[in-house]
Enzyme design. Sequence first.
Site, mmCIF file in Angstrom:
data_model
loop_
_atom_site.group_PDB
_atom_site.id
_atom_site.type_symbol
_atom_site.label_atom_id
_atom_site.label_comp_id
_atom_site.label_asym_id
_atom_site.label_seq_id
_atom_site.Cartn_x
_atom_site.Cartn_y
_atom_site.Cartn_z
ATOM 1 N N ARG A 136 0.836 -1.192 0.000
ATOM 2 C CA ARG A 136 0.000 0.000 0.000
ATOM 3 C C ARG A 136 0.878 1.251 0.000
ATOM 4 N NH1 ARG A 136 -5.087 1.729 -1.126
ATOM 5 N NH2 ARG A 136 -6.103 2.904 0.534
ATOM 6 N N THR A 445 -8.655 1.238 -10.619
ATOM 7 C CA THR A 445 -8.173 0.010 -9.993
ATOM 8 C C THR A 445 -8.484 -1.225 -10.845
ATOM 9 O OG1 THR A 445 -8.566 1.090 -7.886
ATOM 10 C CG2 THR A 445 -8.143 -1.247 -7.779
ATOM 11 N N ASP A 487 -7.602 8.500 0.330
ATOM 12 C CA ASP A 487 -8.346 7.473 1.073
ATOM 13 C C ASP A 487 -8.321 7.710 2.586
ATOM 14 O OD1 ASP A 487 -9.273 6.112 -1.090
ATOM 15 O OD2 ASP A 487 -8.005 4.357 -0.870
ATOM 16 N N GLY A 532 -13.516 1.178 -5.309
ATOM 17 C CA GLY A 532 -13.561 1.942 -4.063
ATOM 18 C C GLY A 532 -14.206 1.097 -2.983
HETATM 19 N N1 GLU Z 1 -8.164 3.584 -3.180
HETATM 20 C C1 GLU Z 1 -9.026 2.474 -3.286
HETATM 21 C C2 GLU Z 1 -8.923 1.576 -2.072
HETATM 22 O O1 GLU Z 1 -7.866 1.256 -1.665
HETATM 23 C C3 GLU Z 1 -8.631 1.686 -4.502
HETATM 24 C C4 GLU Z 1 -9.662 0.805 -4.882
HETATM 25 C C5 GLU Z 1 -10.624 1.411 -5.877
HETATM 26 O O2 GLU Z 1 -10.911 2.584 -5.802
HETATM 27 O O3 GLU Z 1 -11.123 0.642 -6.698
HETATM 28 O O4 GLU Z 1 -9.881 1.190 -1.526
#
Ligand code: GLU
Length: 638
Positions: A136, A445, A487, A532
């Site tokens: 991460r 993603t 995030d 997300g």
């Molecule tokens: N920043 C998002 C997370 O870690 C990435 C995943 C996404 O947005 O699809 O939850």
Amino acid sequence: MAQRKHLLPSIGLLVLCASCSPSEKLDPVSPVEPAPGDAGAEPDGGGNGAGDDLFATLPKITPTATGRGGAAATVDLRGTLAAIEILKKGGNAVDAAVAAASVLGATDPFSCGIGGGGFMLIYLAGEGKVVTIDHRETAPAGLTASAFYENGAPIPFPERVTSGLSVGVPGTVRGWSEALRRYGTLGLGDALKRAIQVAETGFDVDRTFFEQTGRNLQRFRAITSSKALFLGPDGEPWPVGTIFKNPDLARTYRLLAERGEKAFYEGEVAEAIVAAVRNPPVEPGSALTIRPGVIAPADLRDYEARVRPAVTTTYRDYTIHGMGLPSSGGITVALALNLLEGFDPELLTPVEVLHRYLGASRLAFADRDAFLGDPEFVEAPVAGLLSKDYADARRDLIDLFKAPTEAAAPGDPFAFQTDPSPSPGGGQGARGGGAGPNDAGDNETTHITISDAAGNIVSYTCTIETEGGNGVVVPGHGFLLNNELTDFNLPADPSAPHPNAVEPGKRPRSSMSPTIVMKDGKPEIALASPGGSTIITTVLQLLVGSIDLGLPIDEALAAPRISQRNARDGSSDAETAFLSTPEAEGLAALGHVFSDAGTTGGEIGAATALRFHGDGTVTAVAEPVRRHGGSAMVEQAP
Ligand code: GLU
């Protein structure tokens, strides 16, 4: 004036554009990749190419393939092909995952790449155990929460997205190296070979690439390096069918191949990242405010991936392995499953099953939001949250006969900790105002699922956060930077404690939920999705669909999605296709209110999955329609 060939996106019609000038990134147009279901080049059933060079003649894209040996599913034909190529040459699932992810860094650069991070879940067949690699992105040592506030209020979200401030120290290269070193058979150089070639010789822009560029148009126009790479000389996205090359990325990958991960975290690439973060290359006269960030060379040099145990729970006859903190994915999925375990799906209608799925997800999100954060900063009550007794105590909060009209409050998992301990961040609640992270997550993603003939499995979600990350291509290096630090939560009062508040060196809480399901000690399913915080609900809905509703895995993936994430008014999101189903009618009768996700981007997730069958075959599945369909392949026809 030279003519540039365009293929119209929707119908693949060749036209000539007299107003366009040539560019080194443009080659003669090759046929557009066929959409799933279209008649395509070289159909071969399972989608496996023949001969030594699998990329010589691209196979037809298929979203589902069943066969033997290894299997792979990704959002993109070349990503899947790169994995299958490695498997056919004797590499294992970890090698194949790095190969696929690095190719996606070229062909799907708006979703993932070396400017970002991810979570890799690995089932090691020889040892019968699941491990995870957390790579991460991390807040730089010099970043404090106050940097995200101006005039006493959080900087508006869109401005945080396109900024140097939101760039976390990228983890992907360390993650790949760690995975290969510990569990792979190849070195980074061999794993990156195909990605180098794809970036260098190019690939044809498909509809997804074209549309993703289009949605980033305003900011790419404002950033010199991004404009130069992703926009044509006319300042428009490269049209579908254009051969897109990224020689800078090929050179960067080559540096990594030759010198290893250090070539990313120290030296010219690290210096270029620091410069792009601290002094974003903004087009002169641009109206966009792009704030600088604070990443320093030491942040990159000191970045570490973490090998962590998986989060494991049982659900009915199954064992579910997921990703632990700093992703909230595995814990939140497990929490919801523990709640659902108290209901017998055989006694329920599909509407009743979905009603309980929404109710369980709502309660699980209440706890997720209140208690979870980076475990190196927050003592989250994980054991309590995962205890079956805790789920038993919370289950009655799901009203079986009516939909909620307000958000649920978090419970008291501390009372269920085997080793109760105070949580510095826990219990503060995440719903106390201020700015939350991006929960929409429509097109960013990507998820990769791969298995090999020896039975190893990789379930790998990688990201640069928003579609297009922070919008800044690192000059001279051909990759986009992430904006993962969006995030973090920003409480209205920057000094208020919050498990997911910004702190120097902290990893923002994620929703990524790579998942592996076992039964009687054998793998049954591997899956996950981008999206997300809807990642968590997509994974849950896929598990409920396959386990409780008995859907074949391809049908579970294709089914329209609904997502309940403890909204203040109790409402849920639904894909447009769901709204006209009998289940939607049944849920509406219980009082459920759905927001049409079609009005805010359309799709919930773009999942991939593997389903292992008792006869030794495996089915690989990608989306048939979402993101214009993904690609699934197997190593050998059945
Ligand atoms: N920043 C998002 C997370 O870690 C990435 C995943 C996404 O947005 O699809 O939850």
